[in-house]
Design an enzyme around this catalytic site. Structure first.
Site, PDB file in Angstrom:
ATOM      1  N   LYS A   1      39.580  34.169  60.114  1.00  0.00           N
ATOM      2  CA  LYS A   1      39.540  35.029  58.932  1.00  0.00           C
ATOM      3  C   LYS A   1      39.130  34.300  57.648  1.00  0.00           C
ATOM      4  O   LYS A   1      39.490  33.162  57.424  1.00  0.00           O
ATOM      5  CB  LYS A   1      40.932  35.656  58.698  1.00  0.00           C
ATOM      6  CG  LYS A   1      41.353  36.635  59.765  1.00  0.00           C
ATOM      7  CD  LYS A   1      40.678  37.982  59.648  1.00  0.00           C
ATOM      8  CE  LYS A   1      41.186  38.773  58.474  1.00  0.00           C
ATOM      9  NZ  LYS A   1      42.496  39.385  58.716  1.00  0.00           N
TER      10      LYS A   1
ATOM     11  N   HIS B   1      27.274  58.441  48.934  1.00  0.00           N
ATOM     12  CA  HIS B   1      28.315  58.737  49.946  1.00  0.00           C
ATOM     13  C   HIS B   1      28.546  57.538  50.875  1.00  0.00           C
ATOM     14  O   HIS B   1      29.006  57.717  52.003  1.00  0.00           O
ATOM     15  CB  HIS B   1      27.959  59.959  50.787  1.00  0.00           C
ATOM     16  CG  HIS B   1      27.444  61.117  49.988  1.00  0.00           C
ATOM     17  ND1 HIS B   1      28.265  62.116  49.514  1.00  0.00           N
ATOM     18  CD2 HIS B   1      26.196  61.408  49.554  1.00  0.00           C
ATOM     19  CE1 HIS B   1      27.531  62.996  48.842  1.00  0.00           C
ATOM     20  NE2 HIS B   1      26.274  62.581  48.834  1.00  0.00           N
TER      21      HIS B   1
ATOM     22  N   GLU C   1      40.365  41.728  46.266  1.00  0.00           N
ATOM     23  CA  GLU C   1      41.369  42.777  46.517  1.00  0.00           C
ATOM     24  C   GLU C   1      42.350  42.890  45.348  1.00  0.00           C
ATOM     25  O   GLU C   1      42.739  43.986  44.953  1.00  0.00           O
ATOM     26  CB  GLU C   1      42.109  42.487  47.815  1.00  0.00           C
ATOM     27  CG  GLU C   1      41.197  42.593  49.034  1.00  0.00           C
ATOM     28  CD  GLU C   1      41.824  41.973  50.262  1.00  0.00           C
ATOM     29  OE1 GLU C   1      42.351  42.725  51.095  1.00  0.00           O
ATOM     30  OE2 GLU C   1      41.799  40.739  50.401  1.00  0.00           O
TER      31      GLU C   1
ATOM     32  N   SER D   1      43.890  33.082  57.140  1.00  0.00           N
ATOM     33  CA  SER D   1      45.043  33.776  57.688  1.00  0.00           C
ATOM     34  C   SER D   1      45.901  32.746  58.393  1.00  0.00           C
ATOM     35  O   SER D   1      45.383  31.803  58.992  1.00  0.00           O
ATOM     36  CB  SER D   1      44.581  34.839  58.675  1.00  0.00           C
ATOM     37  OG  SER D   1      45.610  35.116  59.602  1.00  0.00           O
TER      38      SER D   1
END
Ligand code: ARG
Length: 460
Positions: free
Chosen positions: A280, A153, A287, A274
């Site tokens: 970043k 979980h 992704e 970024s």
């Protein structure tokens, strides 16, 4: 090609919807191989002359060269790769080219070409996944004893080793490879010679063409030969499942590299910045690998829906098989290669991983097991006692091993200081030696086993 009965050419929009050359030109190698095998068989069975065969073969080789050098003019006027090549062959060698299409149809021709393509795609997918398995094995070896939290979980459950975690993916990708290999074995029958749908009156030798194209043998039913596309569906379903595994690993890389976890870092080579937030480091490749399943599963459902409800035998609907399949395998190849690159690139942070494993009472089960083993408590009671001890530690915001013996004895007086020996994360993982468990020794054995399996594959 069918000019005999047609007085007028197609409407522009007809040509637009009908032509598939932009997509199926990728089948040119398979188409030429299929035509060469067919021509050789026609000559061997006396359907065409040796001279015709020589002219056809020479012409096809020349076309191969033209395509390879980018000199071939693909034309929508000739609809698809089969007719583009045949038209060029006619221009190059004249009459013999017109004999090539004896005892075959574009229906068995495309079914053969496409099977050859999908067969190779399966082989390439499996080979690429093997490289990914090797990258994971290297990571597993370097981190056989690196401790991290294991989750259920996504809540801290029990400590595990990172090597063990990597090996979980080695198992998944092994099953993915096995699915591609199974699909390949089932599709490895040659439809060539089924002709339009009913077979042919010419004395052809289908076993010969099958062998020339490295199939196990010819397909057994001409109707099925030209109308089956389940071989592609099977390959696409294998690709979809593999993409789901890539997606899961990607997701983990995304959160491992998040500063909140900081379990791992991707180098500049696999990160993007970024344009506005200079701090970043975005895991874009992970992704995108996570997302690829969308397109790949889309291709699978796309072909599944195209095939649903089609009557036997061939229908033009089936021309839509290729765009979906090509795209899915392109996406899969890209995602697997990017994943392999990321796995190799990842630098793990064992301190952070261990610290996270120590937090979250990950050794509570070990405490309960100690109560069972040493005090002979039934597991359900031990679970209850452990729960009370965890609550005590939680109230004080400390770890289990930071509680004093006296505090534990307040919950159960029989507890001795020996209990502390099972509360470390190292002791926890080392104790899980059951077959398939996370103990570093097991991990090392499994790595050796996998290396052995992979090296035997080389010999096979
Ligand atoms: N381009 C077609 C396809 O990909 C080739 C087969 C065409 N057959 C036909 N009867 N029109 O399916």
């Amino acid at each position: 090609m069918w000019g005999g009965r047609f007085a007028a050419g197609p409407a522009a929009i007809m040509e637009e919807i009908n032509a598939s050359i932009d997509v199926d030109k990728r089948l040119w190698r398979e188409d030429i191989a299929g035509s060469k095998a067919h021509a050789a068989m026609l000559a061997a069975t006396g359907v065409i002359s040796k001279d015709d065969l020589a002219a056809i073969t020479k012409g096809l080789d020349a076309i191969s060269g033209e395509i390879e050098e980018g000199k071939f003019a693909f034309s929508k006027k000739f609809e698809d790769i089969h007719m583009n090549i045949e038209a060029r062959l006619k221009a190059l060698v004249g009459e013999p080219a017109a004999r090539l299409h004896t005892a075959r149809s574009r229906n068995d021709q495309v079914a053969t070409d496409f099977r050859l393509w999908v067969r190779r795609a399966c082989d390439e997918a499996s080979a690429a996944l093997r490289l990914l398995q090797e990258a994971l094995l290297e990571k597993a070896e370097a981190h056989a004893a690196t401790i991290m939290p294991g989750y259920t979980h996504l809540q801290t459950a029990q400590p595990v080793t990172f090597g063990h975690h990597c090996l979980a993916y080695v198992e998944m990708f092994a099953r993915d490879r096995a699915r591609f290999e199974d699909a390949r074995a089932r599709m490895n029958e040659c439809p060539l010679g089924a002709a339009a749908l009913a077979g042919t009156p010419y004395p052809i030798d289908r076993a010969m063409t099958a062998k020339a194209l490295s199939f196990d043998g010819p397909t057994g039913n001409s109707l099925d030969s030209v109308s089956a596309r389940d071989f592609a569906l099977e390959a696409l379903s294998a690709a979809t499942i593999a993409a789901s595994h890539l997606s899961r690993l990607s997701e983990e890389i995304v959160f491992w590299t998040s500063p909140h976890f900081a379990f791992a870092k991707l180098s500049d080579a696999f990160s993007t910045g970024s344009s506005i937030m200079p701090q970043k480091r975005n895991p874009d490749a992970a992704e995108l690998c996570r997302a690829k399943i969308g397109r790949i599963a889309g291709s699978f459902t796309s072909l599944l829906f195209v095939m649903k409800g089609l009557p036997l035998a061939y229908s033009k609907d089936m021309q839509e098989d290729k765009a979906a399949t090509f795209q899915a395998f392109d996406d899969l190849a890209l995602a697997v290669a990017a994943m392999e690159g990321m796995v190799r690139d990842l630098t793990m942070n064992p301190e952070k991983m261990r610290a996270a494993a120590m937090a979250g009472y990950s050794t509570a089960t070990d405490l309960a097991d100690w109560l069972v083993r040493v005090l002979g408590m039934p597991f359900r009671d031990a679970h209850h006692v452990t729960g009370a001890i965890v609550a005590l530690a939680e109230a004080k915001s400390i770890r289990l091993d930071e509680l004093s013996l006296e505090e534990m004895q307040k919950v159960d007086a029989r507890i001795t200081k020996d209990v502390f020996s099972v509360l470390t994360v190292e002791a926890s993982v080392a104790s899980r030696k059951s077959y398939g468990g996370t103990a570093p020794d097991n991990v090392k054995q499994q790595i050796a086993l996998w290396r052995d399996r992979l090296s035997k594959e080389n010999k096979a």
